[in-house]
Design a protein around this motif. Sequence first.
Motif, PDB file in Angstrom:
ATOM      1  N   ASP A 112       4.886 -38.677  14.987  1.00  0.00           N
ATOM      2  CA  ASP A 112       5.283 -38.600  16.398  1.00  0.00           C
ATOM      3  C   ASP A 112       6.337 -39.635  16.746  1.00  0.00           C
ATOM      4  N   SER A 113       6.123 -40.885  16.364  1.00  0.00           N
ATOM      5  CA  SER A 113       7.095 -41.937  16.694  1.00  0.00           C
ATOM      6  C   SER A 113       8.410 -41.706  15.958  1.00  0.00           C
ATOM      7  N   PHE A 114       8.330 -41.195  14.746  1.00  0.00           N
ATOM      8  CA  PHE A 114       9.534 -40.902  13.972  1.00  0.00           C
ATOM      9  C   PHE A 114      10.345 -39.804  14.655  1.00  0.00           C
ATOM     10  N   GLN A 115       9.673 -38.754  15.120  1.00  0.00           N
ATOM     11  CA  GLN A 115      10.365 -37.673  15.816  1.00  0.00           C
ATOM     12  C   GLN A 115      11.017 -38.171  17.098  1.00  0.00           C
ATOM     13  N   GLN A 116      10.332 -39.023  17.843  1.00  0.00           N
ATOM     14  CA  GLN A 116      10.900 -39.579  19.071  1.00  0.00           C
ATOM     15  C   GLN A 116      12.146 -40.409  18.757  1.00  0.00           C
ATOM     16  N   GLN A 117      12.091 -41.156  17.680  1.00  0.00           N
ATOM     17  CA  GLN A 117      13.238 -41.972  17.277  1.00  0.00           C
ATOM     18  C   GLN A 117      14.427 -41.081  16.898  1.00  0.00           C
ATOM     19  N   ILE A 118      14.172 -40.014  16.156  1.00  0.00           N
ATOM     20  CA  ILE A 118      15.233 -39.080  15.757  1.00  0.00           C
ATOM     21  C   ILE A 118      15.852 -38.432  16.993  1.00  0.00           C
ATOM     22  N   ALA A 119      15.025 -37.973  17.924  1.00  0.00           N
ATOM     23  CA  ALA A 119      15.519 -37.342  19.149  1.00  0.00           C
ATOM     24  C   ALA A 119      16.361 -38.318  19.959  1.00  0.00           C
ATOM     25  N   ALA A 120      15.898 -39.550  20.089  1.00  0.00           N
ATOM     26  CA  ALA A 120      16.640 -40.555  20.856  1.00  0.00           C
ATOM     27  C   ALA A 120      17.976 -40.884  20.194  1.00  0.00           C
ATOM     28  N   GLU A 121      17.972 -40.992  18.885  1.00  0.00           N
ATOM     29  CA  GLU A 121      19.186 -41.359  18.157  1.00  0.00           C
ATOM     30  C   GLU A 121      20.235 -40.252  18.155  1.00  0.00           C
ATOM     31  N   THR A 122      19.790 -38.985  18.067  1.00  0.00           N
ATOM     32  CA  THR A 122      20.727 -37.868  17.926  1.00  0.00           C
ATOM     33  C   THR A 122      21.022 -37.130  19.218  1.00  0.00           C
ATOM     34  N   GLY A 123      20.132 -37.267  20.208  1.00  0.00           N
ATOM     35  CA  GLY A 123      20.284 -36.502  21.431  1.00  0.00           C
ATOM     36  C   GLY A 123      19.772 -35.077  21.320  1.00  0.00           C
ATOM     37  N   TYR A 124      19.261 -34.712  20.155  1.00  0.00           N
ATOM     38  CA  TYR A 124      18.715 -33.369  19.953  1.00  0.00           C
ATOM     39  C   TYR A 124      17.365 -33.241  20.652  1.00  0.00           C
ATOM     40  N   GLN A 125      17.096 -32.047  21.139  1.00  0.00           N
ATOM     41  CA  GLN A 125      15.748 -31.701  21.567  1.00  0.00           C
ATOM     42  C   GLN A 125      15.101 -31.046  20.359  1.00  0.00           C
ATOM     43  N   LEU A 126      14.174 -31.744  19.734  1.00  0.00           N
ATOM     44  CA  LEU A 126      13.578 -31.249  18.498  1.00  0.00           C
ATOM     45  C   LEU A 126      12.645 -30.078  18.772  1.00  0.00           C
ATOM     46  N   THR A 127      12.735 -29.069  17.919  1.00  0.00           N
ATOM     47  CA  THR A 127      11.883 -27.892  18.048  1.00  0.00           C
ATOM     48  C   THR A 127      10.934 -27.748  16.868  1.00  0.00           C
ATOM     49  N   GLY A 128      11.072 -28.595  15.890  1.00  0.00           N
ATOM     50  CA  GLY A 128      10.190 -28.544  14.731  1.00  0.00           C
ATOM     51  C   GLY A 128      10.594 -29.575  13.708  1.00  0.00           C
ATOM     52  N   GLN A 129       9.753 -29.707  12.703  1.00  0.00           N
ATOM     53  CA  GLN A 129      10.045 -30.654  11.630  1.00  0.00           C
ATOM     54  C   GLN A 129       9.252 -30.278  10.392  1.00  0.00           C
ATOM     55  N   GLN A 130       9.742 -30.699   9.249  1.00  0.00           N
ATOM     56  CA  GLN A 130       9.035 -30.576   7.980  1.00  0.00           C
ATOM     57  C   GLN A 130       9.366 -31.831   7.179  1.00  0.00           C
ATOM     58  N   TYR A 131       8.355 -32.490   6.659  1.00  0.00           N
ATOM     59  CA  TYR A 131       8.552 -33.658   5.806  1.00  0.00           C
ATOM     60  C   TYR A 131       7.951 -33.348   4.444  1.00  0.00           C
ATOM     61  N   TYR A 132       8.755 -33.555   3.404  1.00  0.00           N
ATOM     62  CA  TYR A 132       8.289 -33.328   2.041  1.00  0.00           C
ATOM     63  C   TYR A 132       8.531 -34.578   1.213  1.00  0.00           C
ATOM     64  N   PHE A 133       7.529 -34.948   0.460  1.00  0.00           N
ATOM     65  CA  PHE A 133       7.637 -36.055  -0.478  1.00  0.00           C
ATOM     66  C   PHE A 133       7.369 -35.490  -1.865  1.00  0.00           C
ATOM     67  N   TYR A 134       7.921 -36.149  -2.864  1.00  0.00           N
ATOM     68  CA  TYR A 134       7.784 -35.687  -4.240  1.00  0.00           C
ATOM     69  C   TYR A 134       7.370 -36.859  -5.119  1.00  0.00           C
ATOM     70  N   GLY A 135       6.553 -36.582  -6.108  1.00  0.00           N
ATOM     71  CA  GLY A 135       6.102 -37.625  -7.014  1.00  0.00           C
ATOM     72  C   GLY A 135       5.239 -37.022  -8.106  1.00  0.00           C
ATOM     73  N   VAL A 136       4.411 -37.862  -8.702  1.00  0.00           N
ATOM     74  CA  VAL A 136       3.495 -37.435  -9.751  1.00  0.00           C
ATOM     75  C   VAL A 136       2.088 -37.760  -9.278  1.00  0.00           C
ATOM     76  N   CYS A 137       1.221 -36.743  -9.247  1.00  0.00           N
ATOM     77  CA  CYS A 137      -0.133 -36.900  -8.721  1.00  0.00           C
ATOM     78  C   CYS A 137      -0.980 -37.785  -9.642  1.00  0.00           C
ATOM     79  N   PRO A 138      -2.076 -38.337  -9.114  1.00  0.00           N
ATOM     80  CA  PRO A 138      -2.940 -39.197  -9.938  1.00  0.00           C
ATOM     81  C   PRO A 138      -3.463 -38.505 -11.200  1.00  0.00           C
ATOM     82  N   GLU A 139      -3.783 -37.214 -11.113  1.00  0.00           N
ATOM     83  CA  GLU A 139      -4.284 -36.495 -12.278  1.00  0.00           C
ATOM     84  C   GLU A 139      -3.238 -36.425 -13.383  1.00  0.00           C
ATOM     85  N   CYS A 140      -1.992 -36.113 -13.021  1.00  0.00           N
ATOM     86  CA  CYS A 140      -0.923 -36.050 -14.016  1.00  0.00           C
ATOM     87  C   CYS A 140      -0.590 -37.438 -14.564  1.00  0.00           C
ATOM     88  N   GLN A 141      -0.673 -38.452 -13.702  1.00  0.00           N
ATOM     89  CA  GLN A 141      -0.444 -39.813 -14.184  1.00  0.00           C
ATOM     90  C   GLN A 141      -1.488 -40.186 -15.234  1.00  0.00           C
TER      91      GLN A 141
END
Length: 148
Positions: A112-141
């Motif tokens: 929520d705070s990240f979206q507010q920061q993005i909206a304030a910085e860009t002037g966009y009215q945000l209508t959605g978001q998707q955040y993806y992270f990539y790595g190696v899971c504990p099982e594969c490690q």
Amino acid sequence: MRVGLKPKDVTALLRERGFKVTPQRLAVYNALAHTTAHPSAETLYRDLLEDYPTMSLATVYKSLNIFCEAGIVQELNVGEDSFRYDANVKAHPHIRCQHCGKVDDVSALPTDSFQQQIAAETGYQLTGQQYYFYGVCPECQQADGRKI
């Protein structure tokens, strides 16, 4: 149910929006609402085929498209050839293992705070978001015998 609507609520929502309610369609939603695996349409199809042998892959895709349009399922693009799906439509990030392909929810990120920061910085009215992270899971490690 992990996340998602009750079957009667899904039925009511689909009818309200003019969509046909079928046992196969409800089964697709039910399977998705009872998993944290973020399956693809193909995975859902394979999982449901034993109980619904006449169901087609096209039925699964059409059902998922309807659910996304209705706002009760979200489509994830985690960098694979096909989309994944999640019945948890509350905004939350996902992380994908680059070795085994598993996708998990990330619940500890204050989006929520990240979206507010993005909206304030860009002037966009945000209508959605998707955040993806990539790595190696504990099982594969552990299988690799090392932490990355």
